[in-house]
Motif scaffolding. Structure first.
Motif, PDB file in Angstrom:
ATOM      1  N   LEU A 158      48.841  54.043  50.362  1.00 40.46           N
ATOM      2  CA  LEU A 158      49.646  55.165  50.834  1.00 40.46           C
ATOM      3  C   LEU A 158      49.725  55.172  52.361  1.00 40.46           C
ATOM      4  CD1 LEU A 158      50.987  57.543  49.249  1.00 40.46           C
ATOM      5  CD2 LEU A 158      49.034  58.931  49.964  1.00 40.46           C
ATOM      6  N   ASP A 159      50.917  55.371  52.881  1.00 38.78           N
ATOM      7  CA  ASP A 159      51.117  55.543  54.326  1.00 38.78           C
ATOM      8  C   ASP A 159      51.076  57.046  54.595  1.00 38.78           C
ATOM      9  OD1 ASP A 159      52.029  55.830  56.928  1.00 38.78           O
ATOM     10  OD2 ASP A 159      53.458  54.172  56.775  1.00 38.78           O
ATOM     11  N   TYR A 173      51.127  62.246  45.643  1.00 47.03           N
ATOM     12  CA  TYR A 173      50.581  61.003  46.202  1.00 47.03           C
ATOM     13  C   TYR A 173      50.284  59.957  45.136  1.00 47.03           C
ATOM     14  CZ  TYR A 173      49.983  63.025  50.906  1.00 47.03           C
ATOM     15  OH  TYR A 173      50.211  63.568  52.143  1.00 47.03           O
ATOM     16  N   ARG A 174      49.717  60.388  44.020  1.00 43.77           N
ATOM     17  CA  ARG A 174      49.329  59.425  42.987  1.00 43.77           C
ATOM     18  C   ARG A 174      50.539  58.658  42.457  1.00 43.77           C
ATOM     19  NH1 ARG A 174      45.310  57.669  40.089  1.00 43.77           N
ATOM     20  NH2 ARG A 174      45.557  57.085  37.909  1.00 43.77           N
ATOM     21  N   LYS A 175      51.625  59.375  42.169  1.00 41.59           N
ATOM     22  CA  LYS A 175      52.825  58.704  41.659  1.00 41.59           C
ATOM     23  C   LYS A 175      53.403  57.751  42.701  1.00 41.59           C
ATOM     24  CE  LYS A 175      54.899  61.356  37.930  1.00 41.59           C
ATOM     25  NZ  LYS A 175      55.135  60.126  37.162  1.00 41.59           N
ATOM     26  N   ILE A 176      53.346  58.150  43.952  1.00 43.44           N
ATOM     27  CA  ILE A 176      53.855  57.295  45.030  1.00 43.44           C
ATOM     28  C   ILE A 176      53.028  56.007  45.114  1.00 43.44           C
ATOM     29  CG2 ILE A 176      54.145  57.117  47.528  1.00 43.44           C
ATOM     30  CD1 ILE A 176      54.793  60.134  47.506  1.00 43.44           C
ATOM     31  N   TYR A 182      60.180  58.923  46.083  1.00 44.42           N
ATOM     32  CA  TYR A 182      60.024  60.372  46.178  1.00 44.42           C
ATOM     33  C   TYR A 182      61.412  61.009  46.291  1.00 44.42           C
ATOM     34  CZ  TYR A 182      58.858  65.008  47.971  1.00 44.42           C
ATOM     35  OH  TYR A 182      58.761  66.361  48.158  1.00 44.42           O
ATOM     36  N   VAL A 183      61.671  62.002  45.476  1.00 47.93           N
ATOM     37  CA  VAL A 183      62.964  62.690  45.475  1.00 47.93           C
ATOM     38  C   VAL A 183      62.785  64.086  46.070  1.00 47.93           C
ATOM     39  CG1 VAL A 183      64.921  63.463  44.103  1.00 47.93           C
ATOM     40  CG2 VAL A 183      63.642  61.416  43.409  1.00 47.93           C
ATOM     41  N   LYS A 184      63.462  64.342  47.185  1.00 49.72           N
ATOM     42  CA  LYS A 184      63.375  65.648  47.834  1.00 49.72           C
ATOM     43  C   LYS A 184      64.171  66.693  47.039  1.00 49.72           C
ATOM     44  CE  LYS A 184      63.568  65.556  52.352  1.00 49.72           C
ATOM     45  NZ  LYS A 184      64.010  65.298  53.752  1.00 49.72           N
ATOM     46  N   LEU A 195      56.993  54.690  52.132  1.00 51.79           N
ATOM     47  CA  LEU A 195      55.839  55.577  51.988  1.00 51.79           C
ATOM     48  C   LEU A 195      54.541  54.828  51.703  1.00 51.79           C
ATOM     49  CD1 LEU A 195      57.579  58.235  49.717  1.00 51.79           C
ATOM     50  CD2 LEU A 195      57.251  58.355  52.194  1.00 51.79           C
ATOM     51  N   THR A 196      54.636  53.537  51.415  1.00 59.93           N
ATOM     52  CA  THR A 196      53.457  52.756  51.047  1.00 59.93           C
ATOM     53  C   THR A 196      53.508  51.368  51.679  1.00 59.93           C
ATOM     54  OG1 THR A 196      54.501  51.830  49.071  1.00 59.93           O
ATOM     55  CG2 THR A 196      53.286  53.899  48.791  1.00 59.93           C
TER      56      THR A 196
END
Length: 301
Positions: A158-159, A173-176, A182-184, A195-196
């Motif tokens: 993770l970043d 975070y876990r799903k990322i 990631y969907v806003k 993100l990673t």
């Protein structure tokens, strides 16, 4: 990944020269690979907790690879072990162990399972979410196979800074880390790559026990982190390989080079030699990153 050499010599046990046995620590597992005479003493000397050994892999039924197994199982019984134990090996390993237990009047206090193989093609023996263990078909005087231990790809890293800039809640975070975008709330998609970063490179270990020089194993073990390959003889005794179905240090190095492995570990030395550095020297003429197995030596990757 941590490898502890309990024994690495051929034929009969001698003072400070135990026959083959190894402990491989990988992804929370503690695997025992082969179990020559004196293995349980070597386990104690190296402070290995018996209860953590739940899987034992036997390459073939020659004594210097299996004669320590019945003693170890008997000790497990004396210690009132309750953890399940699974033994993987060639057809006959179950009969070999059970007849000894029966004649000695020994009853296990734990579930003892066997997974026998008699097929000369790679077979998956064990698999969970984090790793996989597969047989490596070898060629020796009796049915023999090695083992390939492979980690499965783990989560991405993770970043944190990037996640904070996008104001992502920790609950996502876990799903990322598992690779999801990631969907806003407004529908904008933030690609996972923003993100990673890449996760750790999965490690792998190939154990090639007694065998003649066998190039057809190369595709299966290509790019492994570490390869243990028997090197019973030096090149000066190569003429003995065909009769005994063993390999030289040079031949082991040729396999390592063709398979572009990370590190080659030599072992199963014949008692006719007194200077093991000769094995390293011979192999390094072909494959530079060569190490010598020695009783009690630990390799960490």
């Amino acid at each position: 990944m941590k490898l502890t050499i309990l024994g690495c010599h051929s034929a009969t046990p001698r003072d400070n020269a135990r026959p083959t046995a190894q402990i491989l620590e990988m992804k929370g597992h503690l695997f025992l690979i082969d179990c020559g005479e004196g293995t349980q003493m070597a386990l104690r000397k190296n402070r290995v907790k018996f209860a953590r050994i739940k899987h034992i892999f036997i390459s073939h039924l020659h004594g210097d690879h299996v004669y320590g197994l019945i003693g170890l199982i008997s000790t497990f019984c004396l210690l009132s072990r309750d953890a399940d134990l699974t033994i993987y090996g060639p057809k006959g390993i179950k009969e070999l162990i059970l007849i000894q237990l029966k004649l000695a009047g020994v009853y296990t206090s734990f579930s003892l399972r066997f997974r026998e193989s008699e097929i000369n093609t790679p077979q998956i023996l064990l698999e969970d979410d984090s790793l996989q263990v597969t047989t490596i078909p070898l060629e020796h005087r009796i049915f023999t196979h090695g083992f390939l231990f492979q980690e499965k790809p783990g989560d991405r890293h993770l970043d944190i800074v990037a996640c904070q800039e996008y104001e992502i809640e920790k609950a996502y975070y876990r799903k990322i880390k598992q690779g999801h975008d990631y969907v806003k709330e407004n529908g904008e998609v933030i690609p996972n790559t923003e993100l990673t970063t890449d996760g750790d490179q999965p490690k792998s270990y190939a154990f090639c026990s007694d065998t003649v020089y066998k190039e057809d194993i190369v595709p299966q073990i290509t790019d492994v982190t570490a390869l243990y390959h028997e090197s019973t003889f030096l090149k000066s005794h190569e003429h003995l390989c065909e009769k005994t179905k063993h390999s030289t240090a040079e031949q082991a190095a040729k396999i390592a080079k063709k398979a572009t492995v990370g590190t080659l570990i030599l072992g199963h030395y014949s008692s006719r030699y007194g200077d093991y550095e000769l094995f390293r020297k011979e192999a390094q003429e072909v494959f530079e990153k060569t190490e010598l197995a020695m009783d009690g030596k630990v390799f960490e990757f």
